[in-house]
Scaffold this motif. Structure first.
Motif, PDB file in Angstrom:
ATOM      1  N   PHE A 107     -59.808  32.412  24.694  1.00  0.00           N
ATOM      2  CA  PHE A 107     -59.786  31.607  25.899  1.00  0.00           C
ATOM      3  C   PHE A 107     -58.508  31.888  26.675  1.00  0.00           C
ATOM      4  CE2 PHE A 107     -62.154  29.193  22.674  1.00  0.00           C
ATOM      5  CZ  PHE A 107     -63.381  29.099  23.317  1.00  0.00           C
ATOM      6  N   MET A 108     -58.562  31.664  27.973  1.00  0.00           N
ATOM      7  CA  MET A 108     -57.409  31.849  28.847  1.00  0.00           C
ATOM      8  C   MET A 108     -56.820  30.473  29.172  1.00  0.00           C
ATOM      9  SD  MET A 108     -57.515  35.110  29.196  1.00  0.00           S
ATOM     10  CE  MET A 108     -56.405  35.439  30.521  1.00  0.00           C
ATOM     11  N   VAL A 109     -55.543  30.456  29.543  1.00  0.00           N
ATOM     12  CA  VAL A 109     -54.888  29.220  29.951  1.00  0.00           C
ATOM     13  C   VAL A 109     -55.570  28.718  31.225  1.00  0.00           C
ATOM     14  CG1 VAL A 109     -52.729  28.219  30.772  1.00  0.00           C
ATOM     15  CG2 VAL A 109     -52.702  29.877  28.905  1.00  0.00           C
ATOM     16  N   GLY A 110     -55.917  27.443  31.235  1.00  0.00           N
ATOM     17  CA  GLY A 110     -56.588  26.842  32.380  1.00  0.00           C
ATOM     18  C   GLY A 110     -58.075  26.661  32.180  1.00  0.00           C
ATOM     19  N   GLU A 111     -58.663  27.282  31.175  1.00  0.00           N
ATOM     20  CA  GLU A 111     -60.092  27.112  30.909  1.00  0.00           C
ATOM     21  C   GLU A 111     -60.351  25.750  30.279  1.00  0.00           C
ATOM     22  OE1 GLU A 111     -61.923  31.543  30.194  1.00  0.00           O
ATOM     23  OE2 GLU A 111     -61.336  30.372  28.452  1.00  0.00           O
ATOM     24  N   GLN A 112     -61.583  25.286  30.395  1.00  0.00           N
ATOM     25  CA  GLN A 112     -62.006  24.028  29.803  1.00  0.00           C
ATOM     26  C   GLN A 112     -62.753  24.320  28.495  1.00  0.00           C
ATOM     27  OE1 GLN A 112     -61.860  20.742  31.314  1.00  0.00           O
ATOM     28  NE2 GLN A 112     -60.394  21.654  32.735  1.00  0.00           N
TER      29      GLN A 112
END
Length: 175
Positions: free
Chosen positions: A66-71
């Motif tokens: 996952f990337m930073v900012g994803e839910q």
């Protein structure tokens, strides 16, 4: 071949066929060699089926990143008899969220922005339990002894989520 046929080297006969002439079976080393061959055949077929099932699973399993900012949804482990997130028993949710990823900590570890009602969650996703008040007391009488229990309300929990604990355990853990 049917499992019976693989194991015993002949077809399964129904009651109608029981009274036919019996087969002459070799005795001695021939019987042993035939049994070992059947065991080897069964092992080979089990390995073949196992590898086929593994190939099916390997097609579906993939590493998630996952990337930073994803839910993302947070998986929670259910406990019997404990009310969590407003539900109890079979209705306890398996996943809660979605929550935003704030930081990537490791290969599979992420820091999430949790709401204030989940502020009691430790960074390694364990709850730090602290007693607030004792709501009730009771004494259970057994044949030879008495066990005193207290109903404890925990920090960051509702009154309905209070649990019964033995008084001696509470005195030892929280003097």
């Amino acid at each position: 071949m049917a499992p019976f046929e693989v194991l015993y080297g002949r077809r399964c006969r129904s009651r109608i066929d029981w009274f036919d002439a019996f087969e002459v079976r070799p005795w001695g080393t021939y019987l042993l060699r035939e049994s070992l061959d059947n065991v080897k055949l069964i092992q080979d077929r089990l390995l073949m089926a196992q590898s086929r099932q593994k190939s099916y699973v390997d097609q579906k399993v993939r590493d998630l990143e996952f990337m930073v900012g994803e839910q993302v949804l947070l998986k929670v482990s259910p406990m019997n008899g404990v009310m969590r997130f407003g539900k109890k028993g079979k209705l306890i949710p398996r996943y809660i969220g979605p929550f935003e990823i704030v930081e990537r900590i490791g290969e599979v570890a992420y820091e999430l922005s949790l709401p204030p009602d989940l502020s009691g969650v430790h960074p390694n996703l364990t709850f730090e339990e602290e007693p607030v008040t004792i709501l009730d007391r009771q004494i259970r009488k057994l044949r030879s002894k008495e066990i005193s229990s207290v109903k404890v309300q925990w920090k960051h929990r509702l009154v309905e989520e209070a649990t019964w604990e033995t008084e001696s355990d509470m005195r030892s853990k929280y003097p």
